[in-house]
Design a protein around this motif. Structure first.
Motif, PDB file in Angstrom:
ATOM      1  N   VAL A  45       0.850  -1.183   0.000  1.00  0.00           N
ATOM      2  CA  VAL A  45       0.000   0.000   0.000  1.00  0.00           C
ATOM      3  C   VAL A  45       0.896   1.249   0.000  1.00  0.00           C
ATOM      4  O   VAL A  45       2.010   1.211   0.512  1.00  0.00           O
ATOM      5  N   GLN A  46       0.392   2.299  -0.664  1.00  0.00           N
ATOM      6  CA  GLN A  46       1.108   3.577  -0.675  1.00  0.00           C
ATOM      7  C   GLN A  46       0.225   4.626  -0.011  1.00  0.00           C
ATOM      8  O   GLN A  46      -1.001   4.532  -0.089  1.00  0.00           O
ATOM      9  N   PHE A  47       0.869   5.587   0.640  1.00  0.00           N
ATOM     10  CA  PHE A  47       0.095   6.598   1.371  1.00  0.00           C
ATOM     11  C   PHE A  47       0.900   7.895   1.411  1.00  0.00           C
ATOM     12  O   PHE A  47       2.104   7.893   1.141  1.00  0.00           O
ATOM     13  N   ALA A  48       0.202   8.981   1.745  1.00  0.00           N
ATOM     14  CA  ALA A  48       0.876  10.276   1.856  1.00  0.00           C
ATOM     15  C   ALA A  48       1.774  10.289   3.094  1.00  0.00           C
ATOM     16  O   ALA A  48       1.520   9.559   4.059  1.00  0.00           O
ATOM     17  N   GLN A  49       2.812  11.099   3.064  1.00  0.00           N
ATOM     18  CA  GLN A  49       3.689  11.242   4.232  1.00  0.00           C
ATOM     19  C   GLN A  49       2.868  11.599   5.466  1.00  0.00           C
ATOM     20  O   GLN A  49       1.963  12.422   5.397  1.00  0.00           O
ATOM     21  N   GLY A  50       3.175  10.963   6.575  1.00  0.00           N
ATOM     22  CA  GLY A  50       2.459  11.246   7.826  1.00  0.00           C
ATOM     23  C   GLY A  50       1.156  10.474   7.974  1.00  0.00           C
ATOM     24  O   GLY A  50       0.473  10.595   8.988  1.00  0.00           O
ATOM     25  N   LYS A  51       0.783   9.682   6.945  1.00  0.00           N
ATOM     26  CA  LYS A  51      -0.496   8.947   6.978  1.00  0.00           C
ATOM     27  C   LYS A  51      -0.273   7.437   7.096  1.00  0.00           C
ATOM     28  O   LYS A  51      -1.166   6.645   6.782  1.00  0.00           O
ATOM     29  N   GLY A  52       0.911   7.052   7.532  1.00  0.00           N
ATOM     30  CA  GLY A  52       1.238   5.629   7.619  1.00  0.00           C
ATOM     31  C   GLY A  52       0.706   4.976   8.890  1.00  0.00           C
ATOM     32  O   GLY A  52       0.014   5.603   9.697  1.00  0.00           O
ATOM     33  N   LEU A  53       1.080   3.713   9.059  1.00  0.00           N
ATOM     34  CA  LEU A  53       0.647   2.927  10.209  1.00  0.00           C
ATOM     35  C   LEU A  53       1.079   3.600  11.509  1.00  0.00           C
ATOM     36  O   LEU A  53       2.198   4.101  11.623  1.00  0.00           O
ATOM     37  N   ASP A  54       0.174   3.607  12.479  1.00  0.00           N
ATOM     38  CA  ASP A  54       0.484   4.208  13.779  1.00  0.00           C
ATOM     39  C   ASP A  54      -0.262   3.419  14.848  1.00  0.00           C
ATOM     40  O   ASP A  54      -1.424   3.691  15.137  1.00  0.00           O
ATOM     41  N   ILE A  55       0.406   2.413  15.390  1.00  0.00           N
ATOM     42  CA  ILE A  55      -0.215   1.563  16.419  1.00  0.00           C
ATOM     43  C   ILE A  55       0.366   1.960  17.764  1.00  0.00           C
ATOM     44  O   ILE A  55       1.566   1.795  18.007  1.00  0.00           O
ATOM     45  N   GLY A  56      -0.488   2.512  18.619  1.00  0.00           N
ATOM     46  CA  GLY A  56      -0.062   3.021  19.918  1.00  0.00           C
ATOM     47  C   GLY A  56       0.305   1.913  20.886  1.00  0.00           C
ATOM     48  O   GLY A  56       0.199   0.724  20.565  1.00  0.00           O
ATOM     49  N   PRO A  57       0.745   2.287  22.089  1.00  0.00           N
ATOM     50  CA  PRO A  57       1.187   1.298  23.082  1.00  0.00           C
ATOM     51  C   PRO A  57       0.108   0.266  23.382  1.00  0.00           C
ATOM     52  O   PRO A  57      -1.048   0.625  23.631  1.00  0.00           O
ATOM     53  N   HIS A  58       0.502  -0.995  23.319  1.00  0.00           N
ATOM     54  CA  HIS A  58      -0.406  -2.104  23.654  1.00  0.00           C
ATOM     55  C   HIS A  58       0.410  -3.266  24.184  1.00  0.00           C
ATOM     56  O   HIS A  58       1.592  -3.393  23.882  1.00  0.00           O
ATOM     57  N   PRO A  59      -0.232  -4.126  24.987  1.00  0.00           N
ATOM     58  CA  PRO A  59       0.494  -5.187  25.690  1.00  0.00           C
ATOM     59  C   PRO A  59       0.486  -6.510  24.926  1.00  0.00           C
ATOM     60  O   PRO A  59      -0.345  -6.709  24.036  1.00  0.00           O
ATOM     61  N   HIS A  60       1.401  -7.393  25.292  1.00  0.00           N
ATOM     62  CA  HIS A  60       1.372  -8.796  24.846  1.00  0.00           C
ATOM     63  C   HIS A  60       1.834  -9.685  25.987  1.00  0.00           C
ATOM     64  O   HIS A  60       2.676  -9.267  26.791  1.00  0.00           O
ATOM     65  N   ILE A  61       1.317 -10.916  26.002  1.00  0.00           N
ATOM     66  CA  ILE A  61       1.882 -11.972  26.853  1.00  0.00           C
ATOM     67  C   ILE A  61       1.874 -13.299  26.087  1.00  0.00           C
ATOM     68  O   ILE A  61       1.053 -13.500  25.181  1.00  0.00           O
ATOM     69  N   GLY A  62       2.804 -14.179  26.438  1.00  0.00           N
ATOM     70  CA  GLY A  62       2.748 -15.576  26.010  1.00  0.00           C
ATOM     71  C   GLY A  62       3.086 -15.860  24.563  1.00  0.00           C
ATOM     72  O   GLY A  62       2.877 -16.980  24.103  1.00  0.00           O
ATOM     73  N   LEU A  63       3.622 -14.868  23.855  1.00  0.00           N
ATOM     74  CA  LEU A  63       3.868 -15.034  22.414  1.00  0.00           C
ATOM     75  C   LEU A  63       5.125 -14.280  21.994  1.00  0.00           C
ATOM     76  O   LEU A  63       5.699 -13.506  22.759  1.00  0.00           O
ATOM     77  N   GLN A  64       5.540 -14.533  20.747  1.00  0.00           N
ATOM     78  CA  GLN A  64       6.557 -13.713  20.083  1.00  0.00           C
ATOM     79  C   GLN A  64       5.878 -13.018  18.907  1.00  0.00           C
ATOM     80  O   GLN A  64       5.112 -13.661  18.176  1.00  0.00           O
ATOM     81  N   THR A  65       6.132 -11.723  18.723  1.00  0.00           N
ATOM     82  CA  THR A  65       5.691 -11.064  17.494  1.00  0.00           C
ATOM     83  C   THR A  65       6.855 -11.103  16.511  1.00  0.00           C
ATOM     84  O   THR A  65       8.011 -10.869  16.879  1.00  0.00           O
ATOM     85  N   PHE A  66       6.519 -11.396  15.256  1.00  0.00           N
ATOM     86  CA  PHE A  66       7.528 -11.591  14.218  1.00  0.00           C
ATOM     87  C   PHE A  66       7.141 -10.728  13.022  1.00  0.00           C
ATOM     88  O   PHE A  66       6.051 -10.889  12.467  1.00  0.00           O
TER      89      PHE A  66
END
Ligand code: MN
Length: 299
Positions: A45-66
């Motif tokens: 996907v293409q997007f304008a500058q400043g309009k990209g993915l922005d996922i704020g602080p969130h928790p995880h347990i019991g897994l690895q993110t890859f």
């Protein structure tokens, strides 16, 4: 011999601020492939500058993110103090273990994104381990005529990925540049189950077109596979031994009992130290959805 493939439809879902992804796992009919318990394809996907993915602080347990980055960049920050830009052909691996929180944000100047995001359930012996973060700037690459095979996890064609996992797993990215590949036969591990996800272009698996809307799944007992890519195409293969036990997966948590997940949920709501702090994020932490009335373990 190769067993019959099953095709499972991907689901559309929204992550972060309006980024639409295709979700392959978990699927109602196939919750996990080995310890792989979550698989999203984001972009291209293409997007304008400043309009990209922005996922704020969130928790995880019991897994690895890859995270396997194909195009574009993302900045990872976490409550251990890690801050790491991930670029194409690189892997970020975050082991949540007992607990961690993190953010993923496209840099302000970024205008594209193409990535595969996966979660790996930790086995019982490791799932409460201290959190850690690892960045892998380079993975082993094998050239097979026109086919470039990158070993993301585990062993493939006698090359071993450095990515640190705790279950018998494999992940391989197959891609072509300007020329199509020949139909190429690869040995598989019959103890593993496998999934194939088209990342871009046009791919044939055992002579059958892999739809952009489906994941193709092979059960244990499959000993080989024939892969053929058109020019400028890419496909992701994941596999592993069927996981040791059923898991509970809710929001960003992997556990075994509803009580464990509930405890993590309440701790996140209470800003408990378990998930630490992220200091330089400009925005809100993520809100958990309403806690469900019933959870059922599956794999
Ligand atoms: Mn996350």
């Amino acid at each position: 011999m190769s067993t019959l493939a099953t095709e499972l439809p991907l689901r559309r879902a929204e992550i972060g601020q309006g980024t639409v992804i295709a979700r392959a796992l978990p699927h109602r009919e196939k919750r996990m492939i080995g310890a792989w318990c979550f698989l999203d394809r984001a972009g291209p996907v293409q997007f304008a500058q400043g309009k990209g993915l922005d996922i704020g602080p969130h928790p995880h347990i019991g897994l690895q993110t890859f995270t396997w980055m194909i195009a574009g960049t993302l900045m990872h920050t976490d409550s251990l103090g890690s801050k790491q830009l991930i670029q194409p052909k690189q892997v970020n691996l975050m082991t949540a273990g007992h607990g961690i929180s993190h953010t993923e944000v496209a840099p302000q100047t970024e205008t594209e994104l193409h990535t595969a995001q996966l979660w790996i359930a930790l086995p019982d012996a490791k799932r409460d381990m201290p959190a850690k973060f690892q960045h892998y700037p380079q993975l082993p690459v094998i050239q097979q005529q026109q086919l470039e095979c990158t070993v993301l996890v585990g062993e493939f064609l006698e090359q071993l990925s450095p990515v640190e996992v705790y279950s018998p797993l494999v992940a391989v990215d197959f891609c072509t540049a300007q020329s199509a590949s020949q139909a190429t036969r690869f040995k598989l591990n019959p103890k593993f189950e496998y999934g194939l996800l088209l990342l871009t272009g046009d791919v044939q698996i055992n002579g059958q077109t892999l739809s952009n809307d489906n994941m193709m799944v092979f059960s244990t007992g499959t000993t080989e596979i024939v892969i053929e890519l058109a020019a400028k195409s890419r496909v992701l293969l994941i596999g592993g031994e069927p996981f040791e036990s059923p898991i509970l997966l809710w929001w960003n948590y992997v556990g075994r009992t509803e009580q464990e997940i509930k405890t993590a949920h309440q701790q996140w709501l209470a800003h408990d130290r378990r998930f630490g702090e992220i200091h330089d994020y400009d925005g809100q932490r993520l809100q958990a959805p309403t806690f469900p009335t019933h959870m059922r373990a599956s794999r």
